[in-house]
Design an enzyme around this catalytic site. Sequence first.
Site, PDB file in Angstrom:
ATOM      1  N   GLU A 259       0.882  -1.175   0.000  1.00 48.62           N
ATOM      2  CA  GLU A 259       0.000   0.000   0.000  1.00 48.62           C
ATOM      3  C   GLU A 259       0.908   1.211   0.000  1.00 48.62           C
ATOM      4  OE1 GLU A 259      -3.179  -0.166  -0.187  1.00 48.62           O
ATOM      5  OE2 GLU A 259      -3.376  -2.315   0.087  1.00 48.62           O
ATOM      6  N   CYS A 298      -3.078   8.633   3.299  1.00 53.07           N
ATOM      7  CA  CYS A 298      -2.796   8.087   1.965  1.00 53.07           C
ATOM      8  C   CYS A 298      -3.968   8.282   1.021  1.00 53.07           C
ATOM      9  CB  CYS A 298      -2.452   6.609   2.090  1.00 53.07           C
ATOM     10  SG  CYS A 298      -3.740   5.684   2.941  1.00 53.07           S
TER      11      CYS A 298
HETATM   12  P1  NAP Z   1       8.341   4.972   4.755  1.00 49.55           P
HETATM   13  O1  NAP Z   1       9.417   5.914   5.073  1.00 49.55           O
HETATM   14  O2  NAP Z   1       8.414   4.196   3.502  1.00 49.55           O
HETATM   15  O3  NAP Z   1       8.249   3.991   6.014  1.00 49.55           O
HETATM   16  C1  NAP Z   1       7.233   3.016   6.097  1.00 49.55           C
HETATM   17  C2  NAP Z   1       7.671   1.913   7.019  1.00 49.55           C
HETATM   18  O4  NAP Z   1       8.783   1.223   6.437  1.00 49.55           O
HETATM   19  C3  NAP Z   1       8.126   2.377   8.395  1.00 49.55           C
HETATM   20  O5  NAP Z   1       7.677   1.457   9.362  1.00 49.55           O
HETATM   21  C4  NAP Z   1       9.649   2.335   8.279  1.00 49.55           C
HETATM   22  O6  NAP Z   1      10.292   2.144   9.511  1.00 49.55           O
HETATM   23  C5  NAP Z   1       9.796   1.107   7.411  1.00 49.55           C
HETATM   24  N1  NAP Z   1      11.090   1.000   6.759  1.00 49.55           N
HETATM   25  C6  NAP Z   1      11.831   1.982   6.211  1.00 49.55           C
HETATM   26  N2  NAP Z   1      12.972   1.457   5.704  1.00 49.55           N
HETATM   27  C7  NAP Z   1      12.930   0.127   5.941  1.00 49.55           C
HETATM   28  C8  NAP Z   1      13.814  -0.956   5.687  1.00 49.55           C
HETATM   29  N3  NAP Z   1      14.976  -0.781   5.066  1.00 49.55           N
HETATM   30  N4  NAP Z   1      13.456  -2.194   6.082  1.00 49.55           N
HETATM   31  C9  NAP Z   1      12.296  -2.414   6.715  1.00 49.55           C
HETATM   32  N5  NAP Z   1      11.420  -1.423   6.997  1.00 49.55           N
HETATM   33  C10 NAP Z   1      11.731  -0.165   6.610  1.00 49.55           C
HETATM   34  O7  NAP Z   1       6.922   5.705   4.719  1.00 49.55           O
HETATM   35  P2  NAP Z   1       6.293   6.705   5.786  1.00 49.55           P
HETATM   36  O8  NAP Z   1       7.021   7.999   5.665  1.00 49.55           O
HETATM   37  O9  NAP Z   1       6.179   6.064   7.132  1.00 49.55           O
HETATM   38  O10 NAP Z   1       4.818   6.846   5.244  1.00 49.55           O
HETATM   39  C11 NAP Z   1       4.427   7.813   4.318  1.00 49.55           C
HETATM   40  C12 NAP Z   1       4.052   7.175   3.006  1.00 49.55           C
HETATM   41  O11 NAP Z   1       3.180   6.079   3.222  1.00 49.55           O
HETATM   42  C13 NAP Z   1       3.303   8.092   2.091  1.00 49.55           C
HETATM   43  O12 NAP Z   1       3.872   8.029   0.823  1.00 49.55           O
HETATM   44  C14 NAP Z   1       1.893   7.539   2.053  1.00 49.55           C
HETATM   45  O13 NAP Z   1       1.223   7.732   0.844  1.00 49.55           O
HETATM   46  C15 NAP Z   1       2.109   6.111   2.309  1.00 49.55           C
HETATM   47  N6  NAP Z   1       0.941   5.532   2.941  1.00 49.55           N
HETATM   48  C16 NAP Z   1       0.160   4.676   2.229  1.00 49.55           C
HETATM   49  C17 NAP Z   1      -0.955   4.108   2.816  1.00 49.55           C
HETATM   50  C18 NAP Z   1      -1.815   3.152   2.067  1.00 49.55           C
HETATM   51  O14 NAP Z   1      -2.639   2.501   2.710  1.00 49.55           O
HETATM   52  N7  NAP Z   1      -1.687   3.028   0.786  1.00 49.55           N
HETATM   53  C19 NAP Z   1      -1.269   4.403   4.138  1.00 49.55           C
HETATM   54  C20 NAP Z   1      -0.451   5.280   4.831  1.00 49.55           C
HETATM   55  C21 NAP Z   1       0.655   5.839   4.221  1.00 49.55           C
HETATM   56  P3  NAP Z   1      11.019   3.355  10.283  1.00 49.55           P
HETATM   57  O15 NAP Z   1       9.966   4.318  10.649  1.00 49.55           O
HETATM   58  O16 NAP Z   1      11.620   2.667  11.469  1.00 49.55           O
HETATM   59  O17 NAP Z   1      12.019   3.915   9.328  1.00 49.55           O
END
Ligand code: NAP
Length: 526
Positions: A259, A298
């Site tokens: 997602e 999102c």
């Molecule tokens: P993100 O930076 O991609 O992080 C998402 C998750 O991935 C966090 O738990 C992060 O952990 C983890 N993560 C990062 N690097 C990783 C790695 N190398 N290995 C394993 N896990 C890793 O995204 P975000 O800033 O939290 O969220 C914002 C984005 O999410 C936006 O683009 C939004 O559109 C999208 N979103 C989509 C939905 C949907 O349902 N489609 C819902 C909500 C948000 P850490 O925090 O510990 O780095």
Amino acid sequence: MKTVRSYVAGAWAEGGGKAQTLVNPATEEPVAEVAGGSIDSGDWGRVVTHARTRGGEALRALTFAERGQLVKALSKLVHANRDELIALAIANGGNTRGDAKFDIDGASGTLAAYGEVGIALGKTKFLVDGDAAQLTRSVRFVGQHIAVPRQGVAVHINAFNFPAWGMMEKAAVALLAGVPVITKPATSTALVAHRMMELVVEAKILPEGALSFVAGSVGDLLAHLGGQDVLAFTGSSDTAQMLRGQKDVVAQSVRVNVEADSLNAAVLGRDLARDSEGYSLFVADVLRDMTQKAGQKCTAIRRVLVPAEMVDAVKEDLTERLGAMKVGDPSREDVGMGPVATKKQQEDVRAGIARLREEADSVFGGDGSVAEAVGVPKGKGFFVSPVLLQVRDAKTATRVHAHEVFGPVSTLIPYSGEAKDAVAIVARGGGGLVSSVYSDDRAFLGDMAFGLAPHHGRLFLGSSKLAGHAVGPGTVLPQLVHGGPGRAGGGEELGSLRGLAFYLQRTAIAGDKPILEALFNPKSED
Ligand code: NAP
């Protein structure tokens, strides 16, 4: 100060690495520490095996109805602790009380809905998929599809914006399917998810190993996944791409659901007069999506398509309402919008606004800076003003269709009023979670629905008579699928029974008709 720890292999765990401080995004005061390197390297295999064996065996020994009762009990637990969780969401997430309720009630609501789904499935441990089919000219030889729980773990990695709903909407479905969960919240807002985990452990609702919690990094967890395991990720496209491409995930055919980003659109039909209920619904939905959770949803409306002759009216109405909204300390009742979640998020949103402004003019909010946030010491907090932009040239603009600014930012795009033109513009977003169309013209709504459907997981048709009866397009509901093609990640979650499919193995079984009927007739299991 509170320490956010992992709960793995049946115990709370803290490693020896560098701790990370979580702050209140309105005041920048520390609220908690996340234990560093919470699981020692080399231990991830043990964590996965414990969940897979202890948790998986215990869950699979239960019927869908029994697992439904567990999921329902989780819903009651979250609801019973609602006020405490709301306070934590305000302190660590920058949520207003309304934002926090949206997240936490979303968690308990989704758990309750899946509890009911499980109870309705009854005493069975497998699902029958469709009718038996005769496979040759012989009436004896038939085939039947069934679905059984996979014998692995579900790794859930969640985004920062919905720490409660994100953790529980995924857990509800996996646990109901009979698959144990290892959940990891985003670190920056992990306090709410961590408290929920503490409550679950204290309440002893779930069998040991059914739910594990990882604070901070997941180390080399993914290298321990195999062909029975699944990975469900919510977050940015970049992280998704990296995770789904990991060597072991690919080599072991780990099932992956993503997602990700989405440039959701709202399309105003030209039939709606300014004093119509449908028009008011459109304005209210755009405003809510721009400001709820400071636009960090999102499903938030990023692109607003308005017939060219109606743009001035829409600008006037949105500007007036945005101007009346107070930005500041989200714990105050008079504040309508809090800060974004982190300093990094604030920087990203400001940079994103600058990028969009290369092709768009500001209608409201300028570059997103906030002169004075209500109730906050000067210069503190990660605040961004709501920003409404308008593209200079709808035909040539590209950034608005390519760059998701994850904050209180939407862009107006004038269009001809023709459905085919609106569909073509929306489709330039490359696949979305949800888009909405506002009109009372059934022919227009039909053209839009069929034109937009291939590009989206969900559509919202907002007509005048629906006003007062519906939640807006930004609310994800357990009965409806959530996910979308292309940029949105290509995933699909929820959708009542549909959500279970990700955690179940569908198997076709061919054989002698009386034997298959005896084995798989669901009535025999009631
Ligand atoms: P993100 O930076 O991609 O992080 C998402 C998750 O991935 C966090 O738990 C992060 O952990 C983890 N993560 C990062 N690097 C990783 C790695 N190398 N290995 C394993 N896990 C890793 O995204 P975000 O800033 O939290 O969220 C914002 C984005 O999410 C936006 O683009 C939004 O559109 C999208 N979103 C989509 C939905 C949907 O349902 N489609 C819902 C909500 C948000 P850490 O925090 O510990 O780095």
